[in-house]
Design a protein around this motif. Sequence first.
Motif, PDB file in Angstrom:
ATOM      1  N   SER A   1       0.828  -1.211   0.000  1.00 46.07           N
ATOM      2  CA  SER A   1       0.000   0.000   0.000  1.00 46.07           C
ATOM      3  C   SER A   1       0.859   1.256   0.000  1.00 46.07           C
ATOM      4  N   LYS A   2       2.005   1.182   0.657  1.00 46.67           N
ATOM      5  CA  LYS A   2       2.924   2.325   0.680  1.00 46.67           C
ATOM      6  C   LYS A   2       3.524   2.562  -0.695  1.00 46.67           C
ATOM      7  N   GLU A   3       3.955   1.477  -1.343  1.00 41.97           N
ATOM      8  CA  GLU A   3       4.559   1.578  -2.677  1.00 41.97           C
ATOM      9  C   GLU A   3       3.585   2.131  -3.712  1.00 41.97           C
ATOM     10  N   HIS A   4       2.278   1.850  -3.501  1.00 38.21           N
ATOM     11  CA  HIS A   4       1.270   2.260  -4.482  1.00 38.21           C
ATOM     12  C   HIS A   4       0.453   3.464  -4.008  1.00 38.21           C
ATOM     13  N   ASN A   5       0.962   4.137  -2.986  1.00 35.93           N
ATOM     14  CA  ASN A   5       0.388   5.415  -2.523  1.00 35.93           C
ATOM     15  C   ASN A   5      -1.093   5.323  -2.178  1.00 35.93           C
ATOM     16  N   PHE A   6      -1.472   4.285  -1.431  1.00 35.05           N
ATOM     17  CA  PHE A   6      -2.847   4.185  -0.979  1.00 35.05           C
ATOM     18  C   PHE A   6      -3.148   5.325  -0.003  1.00 35.05           C
ATOM     19  N   THR A   7      -4.338   5.864  -0.106  1.00 29.22           N
ATOM     20  CA  THR A   7      -4.777   6.886   0.839  1.00 29.22           C
ATOM     21  C   THR A   7      -4.967   6.258   2.216  1.00 29.22           C
ATOM     22  N   LYS A   8      -4.488   6.933   3.252  1.00 27.68           N
ATOM     23  CA  LYS A   8      -4.608   6.433   4.615  1.00 27.68           C
ATOM     24  C   LYS A   8      -5.621   7.268   5.396  1.00 27.68           C
ATOM     25  N   PRO A   9      -6.434   6.644   6.265  1.00 21.75           N
ATOM     26  CA  PRO A   9      -6.409   5.239   6.656  1.00 21.75           C
ATOM     27  C   PRO A   9      -7.175   4.311   5.723  1.00 21.75           C
ATOM     28  N   ASN A  10      -7.995   4.872   4.814  1.00 23.27           N
ATOM     29  CA  ASN A  10      -8.794   4.033   3.918  1.00 23.27           C
ATOM     30  C   ASN A  10      -8.727   4.587   2.501  1.00 23.27           C
ATOM     31  N   ASP A  11      -8.420   3.720   1.575  1.00 18.49           N
ATOM     32  CA  ASP A  11      -8.429   4.087   0.165  1.00 18.49           C
ATOM     33  C   ASP A  11      -9.650   3.422  -0.475  1.00 18.49           C
ATOM     34  N   VAL A  12     -10.647   4.212  -0.807  1.00 16.52           N
ATOM     35  CA  VAL A  12     -11.901   3.670  -1.351  1.00 16.52           C
ATOM     36  C   VAL A  12     -11.647   2.874  -2.617  1.00 16.52           C
ATOM     37  N   ARG A  13     -10.726   3.358  -3.441  1.00 11.45           N
ATOM     38  CA  ARG A  13     -10.422   2.649  -4.690  1.00 11.45           C
ATOM     39  C   ARG A  13      -9.948   1.225  -4.406  1.00 11.45           C
TER      40      ARG A  13
ATOM     41  N   ASP B   1      -9.131  -0.594 -13.580  1.00 11.87           N
ATOM     42  CA  ASP B   1     -10.518  -0.148 -13.485  1.00 11.87           C
ATOM     43  C   ASP B   1     -10.759   0.661 -12.220  1.00 11.87           C
ATOM     44  N   PHE B   2      -9.986   0.396 -11.174  1.00  5.62           N
ATOM     45  CA  PHE B   2     -10.217   1.054  -9.894  1.00  5.62           C
ATOM     46  C   PHE B   2      -9.078   1.999  -9.492  1.00  5.62           C
TER      47      PHE B   2
ATOM     48  N   PRO C   1       0.275   2.977 -11.592  1.00  2.00           N
ATOM     49  CA  PRO C   1       0.800   1.731 -12.173  1.00  2.00           C
ATOM     50  C   PRO C   1       0.969   0.649 -11.121  1.00  2.00           C
ATOM     51  N   LEU C   2       0.702  -0.586 -11.522  1.00  6.80           N
ATOM     52  CA  LEU C   2       0.931  -1.729 -10.644  1.00  6.80           C
ATOM     53  C   LEU C   2       2.404  -2.093 -10.755  1.00  6.80           C
ATOM     54  N   LYS C   3       3.149  -1.822  -9.680  1.00  3.81           N
ATOM     55  CA  LYS C   3       4.602  -1.988  -9.725  1.00  3.81           C
ATOM     56  C   LYS C   3       5.037  -3.442  -9.637  1.00  3.81           C
ATOM     57  N   TYR C   4       4.284  -4.242  -8.906  1.00  2.85           N
ATOM     58  CA  TYR C   4       4.607  -5.662  -8.798  1.00  2.85           C
ATOM     59  C   TYR C   4       3.350  -6.415  -8.371  1.00  2.85           C
ATOM     60  N   PRO C   5       3.290  -7.715  -8.633  1.00  3.44           N
ATOM     61  CA  PRO C   5       2.055  -8.467  -8.355  1.00  3.44           C
ATOM     62  C   PRO C   5       1.766  -8.549  -6.856  1.00  3.44           C
ATOM     63  N   PRO C   6       0.493  -8.478  -6.485  1.00 10.16           N
ATOM     64  CA  PRO C   6       0.114  -8.683  -5.085  1.00 10.16           C
ATOM     65  C   PRO C   6       0.199 -10.158  -4.734  1.00 10.16           C
ATOM     66  N   VAL C   7       0.352 -10.446  -3.455  1.00 10.38           N
ATOM     67  CA  VAL C   7       0.408 -11.831  -2.989  1.00 10.38           C
ATOM     68  C   VAL C   7      -0.624 -12.027  -1.887  1.00 10.38           C
TER      69      VAL C   7
END
Length: 260
Positions: free
Chosen positions: A37-49, A114-115, A120-126
């Motif tokens: 979430s840090k690498e992809h700049n998620f909004t804190k504390p909640n990213d609606v996207r 879409d969301f 950009p998706l920097k690396y695959p989620p696990v």
Amino acid sequence: MAKSRFEYVKGFENHPILLLNTYIAVRIDGRGFHQFSKEHNFTKPNDVRALDLMNQCAKSVMEEYTDIVIAYGESDEFSFVISKKSQLYKRRESKIVSCIVSRFSSSYVFYWKDFMGDTPLKYPPVFDGRAVCYPSLENIRDYLSWRQADTHINNLYNTCFWLMVQDPSQKYKSEKEVENILKDTNSSQKNELLFSQYNVNYAKLPEQFRKGSVLYSDKRNVTEIGKNGKEVVRSRRVIVIDHCDIIGEDFWKQHPHILP
């Protein structure tokens, strides 16, 4: 398929079978999602996207596996409840867990743009997964209640934490300082902190943040175009996404078909 002298290795395979006549709860969790979430700049504390993306992935899983009767999600985790009567993959644990995790993970990548838009998706989620059997209706409802209670506890803490960390006055020097302040506070104290310092009424925050996401299948009348080109109304199975209380009785009284 022709046999060979090497086929004996199949004898080493082990296929644990999940207990019959029990609800199966498959819970998946994001691995390393704090950094993700840090690498992809998620909004804190909640990213609606990001939360909506998780919901779409869960919906994709439920569309694929109709034996899943309800799902509950928060943050980077989702729980899928499979019917007691299900014979999905002959109730083989590894097959059920691996297929659900695989479908969810691939959907996360597939629906990312879409969301998340131009991020950009920097690396695959696990994601990892586990399956637990619950023999009674009370047990499985308590499991879902546990996850929703966890949502409330985590979100209340995170709401306080990130408001304090991001305080424009820079009143708090570090995340560690904020952690030390919050570690011994109870719910009432956190609510008071939010209101007194930031004029935030926690009870009025979006239910998606406070209650998580509830997905369940239902029959709805859907308008479609028939073969003659005219509109027709048909009853179809749809996946409903809601943000509501599932600890109390009201939800279950309104939807008795979910956990028969």
